[in-house]
Design an enzyme around this catalytic site. Structure first.
Site, mmCIF file in Angstrom:
data_model
loop_
_atom_site.group_PDB
_atom_site.id
_atom_site.type_symbol
_atom_site.label_atom_id
_atom_site.label_comp_id
_atom_site.label_asym_id
_atom_site.label_seq_id
_atom_site.Cartn_x
_atom_site.Cartn_y
_atom_site.Cartn_z
ATOM 1 N N SER A 168 0.812 -1.220 0.000
ATOM 2 C CA SER A 168 0.000 0.000 0.000
ATOM 3 C C SER A 168 0.843 1.267 0.000
ATOM 4 O O SER A 168 0.291 2.369 0.136
ATOM 5 C CB SER A 168 -0.904 -0.001 1.234
ATOM 6 O OG SER A 168 -0.121 -0.239 2.388
ATOM 7 N N THR A 209 -5.208 7.529 8.488
ATOM 8 C CA THR A 209 -5.095 6.452 7.513
ATOM 9 C C THR A 209 -6.435 5.736 7.443
ATOM 10 O O THR A 209 -7.289 5.916 8.301
ATOM 11 C CB THR A 209 -3.948 5.487 7.893
ATOM 12 O OG1 THR A 209 -3.942 4.375 6.989
ATOM 13 C CG2 THR A 209 -4.082 4.961 9.296
ATOM 14 N N GLY A 210 -6.602 4.935 6.396
ATOM 15 C CA GLY A 210 -7.875 4.265 6.193
ATOM 16 C C GLY A 210 -8.590 4.861 4.992
ATOM 17 O O GLY A 210 -7.943 5.403 4.101
ATOM 18 N N ARG A 266 -7.961 9.162 -8.912
ATOM 19 C CA ARG A 266 -8.407 9.367 -7.532
ATOM 20 C C ARG A 266 -7.233 9.788 -6.640
ATOM 21 O O ARG A 266 -6.152 9.204 -6.665
ATOM 22 C CB ARG A 266 -9.034 8.084 -7.009
ATOM 23 C CG ARG A 266 -9.575 8.160 -5.579
ATOM 24 C CD ARG A 266 -8.592 7.654 -4.565
ATOM 25 N NE ARG A 266 -9.163 7.579 -3.231
ATOM 26 C CZ ARG A 266 -8.449 7.360 -2.127
ATOM 27 N NH1 ARG A 266 -7.144 7.217 -2.212
ATOM 28 N NH2 ARG A 266 -9.034 7.290 -0.948
ATOM 29 N N THR A 299 1.598 6.964 0.524
ATOM 30 C CA THR A 299 0.675 5.865 0.238
ATOM 31 C C THR A 299 0.489 5.676 -1.259
ATOM 32 O O THR A 299 0.685 6.620 -2.036
ATOM 33 C CB THR A 299 -0.709 6.174 0.866
ATOM 34 O OG1 THR A 299 -1.552 5.033 0.767
ATOM 35 C CG2 THR A 299 -1.397 7.346 0.205
ATOM 36 N N THR A 347 -1.767 3.440 4.644
ATOM 37 C CA THR A 347 -0.759 4.492 4.557
ATOM 38 C C THR A 347 0.213 4.431 5.719
ATOM 39 O O THR A 347 -0.211 4.189 6.847
ATOM 40 C CB THR A 347 -1.494 5.846 4.624
ATOM 41 O OG1 THR A 347 -2.408 5.905 3.538
ATOM 42 C CG2 THR A 347 -0.538 7.019 4.577
HETATM 43 N N1 ASP Z 1 -5.938 7.096 3.454
HETATM 44 C C1 ASP Z 1 -5.409 6.499 2.261
HETATM 45 C C2 ASP Z 1 -6.214 6.927 1.078
HETATM 46 O O1 ASP Z 1 -7.427 7.062 1.201
HETATM 47 C C3 ASP Z 1 -5.357 5.024 2.265
HETATM 48 C C4 ASP Z 1 -5.100 4.357 3.554
HETATM 49 O O2 ASP Z 1 -4.536 4.920 4.477
HETATM 50 O O3 ASP Z 1 -5.509 3.197 3.658
HETATM 51 O O4 ASP Z 1 -5.658 7.049 0.015
#
Ligand code: ASP
Length: 322
Positions: free
Chosen positions: A50, A233-234, A210, A200, A182
């Site tokens: 990721s 993150t997320g 995106r 990320t 991330t």
């Molecule tokens: N926050 C990141 C994104 O939406 C991805 C992640 O942290 O999982 O690109």
């Protein structure tokens, strides 16, 4: 009050980040050098699917990176939709140091990276594993389309299906459980300066073009020397609508502890969105004094903390939704 120096990084691969960041801090180096070193180490690790090399590509099979570095409102830089260059956090730092701008995106960011001497990655960041995961995802998607499910065209997923497909992708054979998301690195050096870096490849199999929360100041990362630092993150789409990292720092400015601040952000997310079972958001915060906390919507989020007492993994201090 915490101790200093200290560094905290998200997810299990935060250990990779801290292993690179800590020697910088322990040697009296700056928080900025430390957090960028930490981010770079994870970008270089092909096992992390990721971030950087080996990050999962978008729906069209191309990897694009988002990254941000920040020392304060007047010292921040970021890159979005950077393709072909692994060291997105270093490029973001150079945007901050060598331009009058804060953010470069796409072709312009890539041309800037090249002018700054970065070498294009020979496989545009794809590894055998990430390419094969994408191929498996594409086969599953095509099969679903044939069943009349989504009816999506290559690289143009219907908005309603993006999350569904992402959830599905994460449970594909070959997707490594617990190895996602991330890397956010927050550091406080021995002089008391804070810095943060996030990097990320974003959501796997995302719609080409995106950009998530990570490269956007105040969303994926925010640092204010007087108050503290925070990163998220997320699912970035859930962070962006509430300016998650800025909000955490503002909560600390109002007197909340880092633990109260990260929970406050997650409560705001829950209040603002219809949170789906596959959604996850993790938030990490550090006060100007070096106290830190992390919390998440769902279980499975952890951080790695390193200070003079050594390195340890800490689970989410609070899981809001279980
Ligand atoms: N926050 C990141 C994104 O939406 C991805 C992640 O942290 O999982 O690109």
């Amino acid at each position: 009050m915490g101790v200093r120096p200290v560094v905290i990084s998200t997810w299990s691969f935060g250990a990779v980040a801290n292993a690179a960041a800590w020697p910088v801090l322990a040697g009296g180096g700056s928080a900025l050098d430390a957090v960028v070193a930490g981010a770079t180490a994870v970008e270089d690790d092909p096992a992390v699917d990721s971030v950087g090399v080996g990050g999962l590509p978008d729906a069209s099979g191309r990897v694009s990176l988002d990254a941000c570095v920040m020392v304060g409102p007047g010292r921040c830089g970021s890159v979005a939709y950077l393709r072909g260059y692994a060291h997105a956090a270093q490029v973001a730092r150079l945007v901050m140091e060598k331009t009058v701008h804060v953010m470069l995106a796409g072709d312009g960011a890539e041309a800037f990276a090249q002018r700054q001497g970065f070498v294009r990655h020979p496989t545009d960041l794809l590894t055998l594993a990430s390419k094969s995961a994408w191929e498996q995802w594409r086969v599953a998607r095509d099969a679903e389309d044939r069943r009349g499910g989504a009816g999506a065209r290559e690289g143009e997923l219907p908005a309603m299906n993006v999350e569904e497909r992402y959830a599905q992708a994460r449970h594909m054979p070959g997707a490594r459980e617990g190895n996602h998301d991330t890397v956010c690195v927050l550091g406080l050096d021995d002089k008391g300066e804070l810095a943060g870096a996030v990097t990320t490849s974003g959501l796997g199999y995302k719609v080409p073009g995106r950009v998530g929360d990570s490269p956007i100041v105040g969303h994926g990362l925010y640092v204010d020397q007087q108050v503290g630092a925070a990163a998220a993150t997320g699912n970035g789409e859930l962070v962006m609508g509430v300016c998650g990292s800025f909000l955490a720092v503002e909560f600390m400015r109002q007197g909340r502890t880092p633990a109260e601040a990260v929970v406050g952000v997650l409560e705001r997310v829950v209040g603002a969105y219809e949170v789906l079972p596959q959604h996850q958001v993790g938030v990490v915060a550090m006060s100007a004094g070096g106290a830190w906390a992390c919390a998440s919507l769902r279980g499975g989020f952890s951080c790695c903390v390193t200070d003079g007492g050594g390195q340890r993994r800490v689970e989410s201090g609070r899981v809001l939704l279980g």
